[in-house]
Design a protein around this motif. Structure first.
Motif, short mmCIF file in Angstrom:
data_model
loop_
_atom_site.label_atom_id
_atom_site.label_comp_id
_atom_site.label_asym_id
_atom_site.label_seq_id
_atom_site.Cartn_x
_atom_site.Cartn_y
_atom_site.Cartn_z
N HIS A 157 0.80 -1.23 0.00
CA HIS A 157 0.00 0.00 0.00
C HIS A 157 0.83 1.28 0.00
CE1 HIS A 157 -2.65 -3.14 1.66
NE2 HIS A 157 -3.61 -2.49 1.04
N SER A 158 2.11 1.19 0.30
CA SER A 158 2.94 2.39 0.38
C SER A 158 4.41 2.01 0.32
CB SER A 158 2.68 3.14 1.69
OG SER A 158 3.15 2.37 2.80
N GLY A 159 5.26 3.02 0.09
CA GLY A 159 6.68 2.77 0.07
C GLY A 159 7.21 2.31 1.40
N GLU A 160 6.68 2.87 2.49
CA GLU A 160 7.14 2.48 3.81
C GLU A 160 6.82 1.01 4.09
OE1 GLU A 160 6.98 4.04 8.43
OE2 GLU A 160 5.61 4.88 6.96
N GLU A 161 5.62 0.58 3.71
CA GLU A 161 5.25 -0.81 3.89
C GLU A 161 6.15 -1.71 3.05
OE1 GLU A 161 0.96 -2.75 4.21
OE2 GLU A 161 1.48 -2.35 2.12
N PHE A 162 6.47 -1.27 1.83
CA PHE A 162 7.34 -2.04 0.96
C PHE A 162 8.75 -2.13 1.54
CE2 PHE A 162 9.54 -2.23 -3.42
CZ PHE A 162 9.51 -3.60 -3.42
N LEU B 156 1.69 9.85 -5.48
CA LEU B 156 2.90 9.13 -5.07
C LEU B 156 3.59 9.75 -3.86
CD1 LEU B 156 4.65 8.07 -8.41
CD2 LEU B 156 3.26 6.69 -6.87
N GLU B 157 2.85 10.50 -3.04
CA GLU B 157 3.46 11.15 -1.88
C GLU B 157 3.97 10.16 -0.85
OE1 GLU B 157 1.00 14.07 -0.08
OE2 GLU B 157 1.42 15.59 -1.60
N ASP B 158 3.41 8.97 -0.84
CA ASP B 158 3.82 7.98 0.16
C ASP B 158 4.88 7.03 -0.38
OD1 ASP B 158 2.04 7.02 -1.63
OD2 ASP B 158 0.66 6.11 -0.19
N TRP B 159 5.59 7.46 -1.42
CA TRP B 159 6.66 6.65 -1.99
C TRP B 159 7.93 7.49 -2.12
CZ3 TRP B 159 6.60 1.48 -3.53
CH2 TRP B 159 5.37 0.85 -3.43
N LEU B 160 9.04 7.02 -1.52
CA LEU B 160 10.34 7.63 -1.72
C LEU B 160 10.96 7.09 -3.00
CD1 LEU B 160 11.95 7.56 1.84
CD2 LEU B 160 10.91 9.50 0.68
N GLU B 161 11.91 7.82 -3.55
CA GLU B 161 12.57 7.39 -4.78
C GLU B 161 13.24 6.02 -4.59
OE1 GLU B 161 13.74 7.54 -8.75
OE2 GLU B 161 12.32 8.81 -7.64
N GLU B 162 13.84 5.79 -3.42
CA GLU B 162 14.51 4.51 -3.18
C GLU B 162 13.53 3.34 -3.19
OE1 GLU B 162 15.37 3.78 1.29
OE2 GLU B 162 15.41 5.96 1.05
N ASP B 163 12.30 3.60 -2.73
CA ASP B 163 11.29 2.54 -2.72
C ASP B 163 10.78 2.27 -4.14
OD1 ASP B 163 11.41 2.31 0.07
OD2 ASP B 163 10.09 4.03 0.29
N LEU B 164 10.63 3.32 -4.93
CA LEU B 164 10.21 3.13 -6.30
C LEU B 164 11.27 2.36 -7.09
CD1 LEU B 164 8.69 6.66 -7.02
CD2 LEU B 164 7.43 4.52 -6.86
N VAL C 142 -0.90 -0.78 -4.55
CA VAL C 142 -1.90 0.29 -4.53
C VAL C 142 -1.17 1.62 -4.47
CG1 VAL C 142 -3.93 1.22 -3.39
CG2 VAL C 142 -3.50 -1.25 -3.33
N PHE C 143 -1.13 2.34 -5.59
CA PHE C 143 -0.47 3.64 -5.65
C PHE C 143 -1.47 4.75 -5.34
CE2 PHE C 143 2.19 1.17 -8.67
CZ PHE C 143 3.43 1.38 -8.09
N SER C 144 -0.99 5.79 -4.70
CA SER C 144 -1.81 7.00 -4.53
C SER C 144 -1.70 7.83 -5.81
CB SER C 144 -1.34 7.81 -3.33
OG SER C 144 0.01 8.18 -3.49
#
Length: 631
Positions: A70-75, A101-109, A96-98
């Motif tokens: 659901h989010s970069g942090e969860e990933f 993409l505010e809840d995703w950091l570049e490193e997570d993407l 599940v992307f917003s």
């Protein structure tokens, strides 16, 4: 901008491990953290957490097949815990992307590249930024909008980034006309080879023969249309598969130069079928004809194989293909097939009669009348499969594909057509075979192949395998070879439990034990030449010892090709256990695809379903209210 993971609490490796253990259900939720963040949590040593981590990483890889992120942090948490190298390529991960993409950091993407499997792309709103797709550089296939209200992607791909070239399949779920316009434009520069569309049309036919409507639907909704023009520019595209969606083309000229080889979909009154003339590489067209329309261009498209099912009559097409006359005069055309091999054309015509007065367990029955026609230059001849057999009513149609395949291993392909009949455990798959006779220059019916159950052609060994399972405790394999113009049984292997009076005295079996026998029979000239027996004694509460000969039957490369890992892992149930389990669960269904709305409803169904029968790919949907009052 997404800012997170700055707290020393979350940076603590032991904390992250414990959080994932709780999420995985391997530690109780009530585990106390003690408020410390210095690497030594109250009551939990780092050594203990490491031991637990090893346990989780050895168990959880299988569950990756159905993970949702659901989010970069969860990933980020999941990346520390799962063995991504063992990710099942046939499984899937849902993301599940917003919309921003505010809840995703570049490193997570960037880390999304480790997802080397099918990826379901969802939105927490209505769109997904196109930028997110460019990071899926490990995905094999993309599925859009399967479990959300997603309608499209937004924006464009960042400069220097492309649609991932390794993605060969894209599926549009819950499709309706007007959705995914931007996404379809992005595909123009992709390397996609297959596009699939699953329409959310609310009313479809569930049985093309009797035209039974879906439950709860009174009138059919017009089919959604998918415009081939929107994907014609994808240079690598080879296949379009439309499920409950109609083929549409705005301008036939857009199809010129398109490399499409296979199209599957519905044809209705709005489908202008003339576009097929522009497709020079078209090899196969499979269509459900839902309304009366002009099908002449299909018939005139020489070289293209056809598989048509008729939900509405098309008299002009029947006349064009010279549909064989039904002697009873009571059947209507159901399906048409056309295939080619070595300059010869084979056509299959199936007519169907709905016998409404004949029902079995409330299922309407019917009868079909297949006909095969072969055109070889000036020679034209027909076969009537099953004409001399009992024409008993059946709920089954020959829906399978007619095919050309060398089944007698003489170097020339034969003509094979699926048949249907009832067997001890349901309809056994049998086939009609017409072998090419080099002398006469014609195909000729093979009676000896007709009643081989579930035939499997082994080209490497040049034999025909047959397998029968009489659930739950009887298994039989048979091997046939083509000898002197006939398919002759060469050997048979039977696995079966023995009755008490059948058990050989020399086994000295304890009272109450179960005995399984594997009997291998070698045939010569139609008679038994040799019989070999192997036995396994199963005693409740004790590990079963299987003879080496028995094990050899189940090896992956065995002559019998009956690989069964349970033999090696000692998990095989005794015949008695299988029979008892079957009797207990015979009136119970597995609860997969079940939806539960309240605790009371759950209580009422707990004794109705076989919960132990759930497998890892099954699911149950639970609808909770916001206040949980009904639980």
């Amino acid at each position: 901008m997404c800012v997170r993971r700055t707290s020393s609490f979350w940076e603590n490796a032991v904390v992250r491990k414990l959080v994932m253990l709780v999420l995985a259900g391997m530690l109780p939720v009530c585990c106390a953290f003690g408020g410390r963040s210095d690497g030594q949590l109250q009551g939990v040593s780092e050594e203990a957490a490491n031991r637990a981590e090893h346990k989780v990483t050895s168990v959880l890889p299988e569950s990756i097949s159905s993970m949702t992120i659901h989010s970069g942090e969860e990933f980020a948490l999941m990346r520390d815990w799962y063995d991504w190298e063992t990710l099942n390529p046939y499984g899937y991960v849902r993301i599940v992307f917003s919309e921003d993409l505010e809840d995703w950091l570049e490193e997570d993407l960037e880390a999304l590249a480790i997802l080397k499997c099918n990826v379901y792309v969802e939105s927490s709103g209505k769109t997904v930024p196109a930028r997110a797709l460019s990071y899926l550089t490990g995905a094999t296939s993309l599925f859009f909008g399967d479990d959300s209200v997603m309608t499209d992607v937004s924006g464009t791909l960042p400069e220097g980034r492309e649609f991932p070239e390794q993605i060969k399949t894209v599926m549009f779920m819950h499709y309706r006309e007007g959705k995914y316009k931007t996404l379809l434009r992005l595909l123009q520069d992709s390397q996609v080879e297959t596009v699939g569309v699953f329409s959310d049309t609310k009313a479809v036919w569930t049985d093309t023969a009797s035209k039974t409507r879906m439950e709860g639907v009174s009138e059919p909704e017009a089919l959604q249309g998918f415009w081939l023009d929107d994907v014609a520019g994808v240079s690598t595209l080879k296949e379009v598969v439309l499920r409950e969606a109609a083929i549409r083309v705005r301008d036939e000229r857009t199809m010129a130069g398109c490399g499409l080889e296979r199209i599957k979909g519905c044809v209705d009154g709005k489908t202008e079928i003339g576009f097929v003339e522009q497709l020079t590489r078209l090899k196969e067209l499979e269509c459900d004809i839902t309304e009366k329309c002009d099908l002449q261009p299909l018939f005139q498209k020489e070289g293209a194989e056809l598989f048509l099912r008729f939900q509405e009559e098309c008299p002009a097409f029947y006349q064009a293909v010279s549909w064989p006359e039904d002697k009873s005069g009571e059947r209507t055309p159901h399906s048409y097939q056309r295939r080619y091999d070595q300059g010869r054309m084979a056509e299959c015509f199936i007519s169907w009669r709905d016998d409404s007065d004949d029902e079995i367990f409330g299922i309407a029955m019917g009868s079909n009348n297949p006909c095969l026609r072969v055109t070889d230059g000036d020679a034209v001849y027909e076969f009537r499969p099953g004409e001399t057999e009992s024409n008993a009513p059946s709920m089954y149609l020959q829906e399978g594909r007619m095919r050309f395949q060398d089944i007698n291993f003489d170097g020339t392909k034969d003509l094979v057509m699926p048949a249907e009949r009832f067997g001890p455990t349901g309809p056994a798959a049998t086939e009609y075979a017409y072998l090419w006779n080099q002398g006469s220059g014609r195909y000729e019916f093979s009676p000896s192949y007709r009643w081989i159950d579930d035939p499997e052609v082994d080209e490497e060994q040049q034999l025909i395998r047959s397998e029968q399972i009489y659930w739950p405790i009887f298994h039989n394999w048979t091997i046939y070879r083509y000898v002197d113009g006939e398919f002759v049984m060469q050997s048979a292997l039977t696995e079966e439990p023995l009755e008490e009076d059948e058990i050989p005295e020399e086994l000295a079996v304890p009272e109450g034990a179960e005995v399984i026998r594997w009997q291998e029979t070698i045939m010569e000239n139609g008679e038994t030449a040799e019989t070999k027996n192997a036995y396994a004694v199963q005693i409740e509460g004790e590990e079963t010892v299987f003879p080496q000969r028995c094990k050899s039957y189940y090896e992956k490369d065995s002559y019998w090709a009956g690989y069964d890992p349970d033999i090696w892992e000692g998990k095989r149930e005794t015949p008695k256990e299988k029979e008892e389990e079957s009797q207990v669960n015979q009136n119970k269904r597995k609860p997969y695809s079940l939806t539960i709305h309240s605790g009371e409803e759950f209580a009422s169904v707990r004794n109705l379903y076989d919960w132990d029968g759930l497998e890892k790919y099954d699911y149950v949907r639970v609808v909770f209210s916001e206040d949980m009052k009904e639980w």
